[in-house]
Design an enzyme around this catalytic site. Structure first.
Site, PDB file in Angstrom:
ATOM      1  N   LYS A  66      58.885  66.083 -51.357  1.00 25.63           N
ATOM      2  CA  LYS A  66      59.860  65.467 -50.451  1.00 25.63           C
ATOM      3  C   LYS A  66      59.698  63.953 -50.316  1.00 25.63           C
ATOM      4  O   LYS A  66      60.691  63.237 -50.144  1.00 25.63           O
ATOM      5  CB  LYS A  66      59.785  66.117 -49.072  1.00 25.63           C
ATOM      6  CG  LYS A  66      60.290  67.545 -49.039  1.00 25.63           C
ATOM      7  CD  LYS A  66      60.298  68.093 -47.627  1.00 25.63           C
ATOM      8  CE  LYS A  66      60.864  69.502 -47.588  1.00 25.63           C
ATOM      9  NZ  LYS A  66      61.012  70.001 -46.205  1.00 25.63           N
ATOM     10  N   ASP A 102      66.531  68.520 -42.787  1.00 25.33           N
ATOM     11  CA  ASP A 102      65.513  69.218 -41.996  1.00 25.33           C
ATOM     12  C   ASP A 102      65.658  68.914 -40.505  1.00 25.33           C
ATOM     13  O   ASP A 102      65.368  69.769 -39.662  1.00 25.33           O
ATOM     14  CB  ASP A 102      64.102  68.816 -42.455  1.00 25.33           C
ATOM     15  CG  ASP A 102      63.658  69.553 -43.707  1.00 25.33           C
ATOM     16  OD1 ASP A 102      64.153  70.673 -43.945  1.00 25.33           O
ATOM     17  OD2 ASP A 102      62.815  69.015 -44.441  1.00 25.33           O
TER      18      ASP A 102
END
Length: 283
Positions: A66, A102
């Site tokens: 990420k 997220d």
């Protein structure tokens, strides 16, 4: 031309993302295949380059990529820049755009599944990786009272805190050593305890482990494990022993995935179908 969306990360054996993303594409009759691309760190650059092909709509990004994927992309959303982590890539004519959904997944899961509001809460995070960065961003936006980060590498925890110090304003942030968990007043006084590590994840080396034992878990806190596979993790079992309320990570996975789906397709995600398919995949 049939299109593809892929999941990038390593390891991916635990992931159920294809099990709820593919039914969403199929339900809306969108000709897309969702696949796993197992990607060790040393193969990340080559894998990202493949996303530029016209047949690729984009990708989801999971551990440990990420943060590492950011220099390989052409442009980032403002949110992704501020978080410093990307979990969604969209291919726009060969240019790769990085996003982070997220945050949306985290906040939506708390409000929808636990009827929980973050404002004025004292929060403890376990872990300081990519998902912890998104959670920190969400917590500060929602004006929590304080955030304390415990990470095995204390320097990584402190790096996380330093990178959000300006946006935190007057909200106190701290990153004490993991070894201080047993005596931490921040842990015992917290309202929300979030596991952002992969400890307890199925098929991992820590599958049978919990980051904390029941005697350390505050019974008055909401204990939220972002690990979603298994649905009831060792950490959640310990939290229940302590008498705490619990929330698993499955709904966050689906809500962030639904936001990704909408970025790729421009269509509303069939969230009910995605949630049902995700639960079936785990059971």
């Amino acid at each position: 031309m049939s299109k593809s969306v892929v999941l990038i990360g390593h390891p991916l054996k635990h992931s159920i993302s294809p099990s709820f993303q593919q039914p969403a594409f199929d339900h809306l009759a969108i000709d897309v295949r969702y696949e796993k691309w197992e990607t060790p760190e040393e193969e990340l650059a080559a894998t990202v380059d493949r996303l530029r092909h016209p047949s690729m709509l984009g990708a989801n990004v999971t551990i440990p990529c990420k943060e590492k994927i950011i220099p390989l992309l052409d442009e980032l959303s403002d949110t992704a820049v501020r978080i410093g982590a990307v979990n969604t890539v969209v291919n726009r004519g060969g240019r790769l755009m990085g996003f982070n959904t997220d945050v949306e997944g985290f906040i939506t899961s708390l409000s929808q599944d636990a009827d929980y509001r973050l404002r004025n809460r004292k929060v403890v995070l376990l872990g300081a990786g990519g998902v912890a960065r998104a959670v920190m961003f969400a917590l500060l936006n929602e004006e929590v009272t304080s955030v304390t980060v415990f990470n095995r590498s204390v320097e990584r925890g402190r790096t996380l805190v330093r990178s959000f110090a300006r946006s935190a304003g007057k909200i106190p942030l701290a990153a004490p050593p993991w070894t201080e968990l047993e005596t931490s007043s921040a842990l015992q006084d917290c309202d929300l305890l979030v596991n952002c590590t992969s400890i307890g994840m199925r098929y991992s080396a820590t599958e049978a482990e919990s980051p904390l034992s029941a005697d350390l878990i505050p019974k008055d806190a909401l204990v939220y494990d972002l690990v979603y596979n298994p649905e009831e993790t060792p950490f959640l079992k310990e939290a229940k022993k302590a008498g705490a309320e619990t929330l698993g990570g499955l709904s966050m996975l689906v809500y962030q995935g639904a936001a990704s789906f909408e970025l790729w397709t421009g269509k509303n995600a069939p969230v009910d179908i995605m949630l049902r398919s995700a639960r079936e995949a785990l059971r």
